[in-house]
Scaffold this active site. Sequence first.
Site, PDB file in Angstrom:
ATOM      1  NE  ARG A 185      -3.225   1.968   3.490  1.00  0.00           N
ATOM      2  CZ  ARG A 185      -2.167   1.956   4.257  1.00  0.00           C
ATOM      3  NH1 ARG A 185      -1.088   2.602   3.893  1.00  0.00           N
ATOM      4  NH2 ARG A 185      -2.199   1.022   5.544  1.00  0.00           N
ATOM      5  CG  HIS A 199       2.754  -0.079   0.941  1.00  0.00           C
ATOM      6  ND1 HIS A 199       1.274   0.042   0.641  1.00  0.00           N
ATOM      7  CD2 HIS A 199       2.639   0.343   2.291  1.00  0.00           C
ATOM      8  CE1 HIS A 199       0.752   0.489   1.854  1.00  0.00           C
ATOM      9  NE2 HIS A 199       1.551   0.734   2.566  1.00  0.00           N
ATOM     10  CD  GLU A 248       0.237  -0.048  -2.389  1.00  0.00           C
ATOM     11  OE1 GLU A 248       0.493  -0.869  -1.675  1.00  0.00           O
ATOM     12  OE2 GLU A 248       0.086   1.154  -2.194  1.00  0.00           O
TER      13      GLU A 248
END
Length: 308
Positions: free
Chosen positions: A226, A274, A255
Amino acid sequence: MHIERLAVDESVGRAMPPRRFIDALSDLGVPVELVGEGETFGPGDAVASFDHRDTFLDADWVHCIRAGYDEFPVGVYEEAGTYFTNSTGVHGTTVGETATAYMLTLARRLHAYRDAQHDHAWDLPRYEEPFTVAGERVCIVGLGTLGCGVADRAAALGMDVVGVRRSGDPVRNVAAVYTPDQLHEAIGDARFVVLATPLNDETEGMVAEPEFETMRDDAYLVNVARGPVVDESALVSALDAGDIAGAALDVFETEPLPDASPLWDFEDVLVTPHVSAATSAYHEDIAALVRENLKKLAVGDDLTNRVV
Ligand code: NAD
């Protein structure tokens, strides 16, 4: 517990086409319905979702279709008496392959050739730039599903695999296992440092200025965990100063990665959106987990991946 309906929240669309997931669960034996904002829940309801909604707390069981559940208020689920499960256990192959591909790309310079290809340029690397991952040390921080997926593949490529795990217990394909308090010792000699831990109080900001100073100047950071596990401004400073050679980043503090982020523009930084766990079989992987847990609920067995 008797489940009478599985509600599939439309947020699952962030990881897979909802209809394919619902079709994969057509044999479940209870109705499977696509729901969105405004839906209400009650006893007998199970929910599969990417995101949290407060209304889920009225259901009997909520399944998070991701491994990382740091955006779900699990304490509140516990207080509400709502079972909460996550999807760890299914991303070892996908993320293992992606993390290995990052290391191979950086070592074999594929990213530089692809960049040059956009300009139709036949650019040769400097003699010192390409290397092989074989014989290079990789330190994998977090040896769960993701970490073991990386370790197995890195070992198959002839890499010298070490890792960090809370217990320090041995792990298949990992030559030396360190504990978190030995992080600097573990990463100090590594050409690649791969982060594969959950985000929690212990891991937030785990890799910051002191860690970049400890890492080799020719080392690469790979983050598939993360974003906040890494202090991003310290990473940018370390890249600018040449304290490390580069990075492969799938996750970020914010993000999507903001347009103004300097991380977009380093030649030896790979940015992916991601997606290291992305696969066209995701609907089947998650459906298998939901099906297994529905059967367990029906007979009163402990749920797989139960968090609370
Ligand atoms: P997992 O629970 O199987 O493994 C996590 C491991 O990290 C556990 O073994 C745990 O003990 C260990 N750990 C926790 N704190 C640690 C610390 N301080 N030092 C070393 N080890 C520590 O989970 P997983 O399925 O491997 O997923 C790990 C995390 O990766 C998830 O929580 C999620 O945030 C992230 N993830 C990202 C993607 C992606 O698309 N980039 C996909 C899946 C998972």
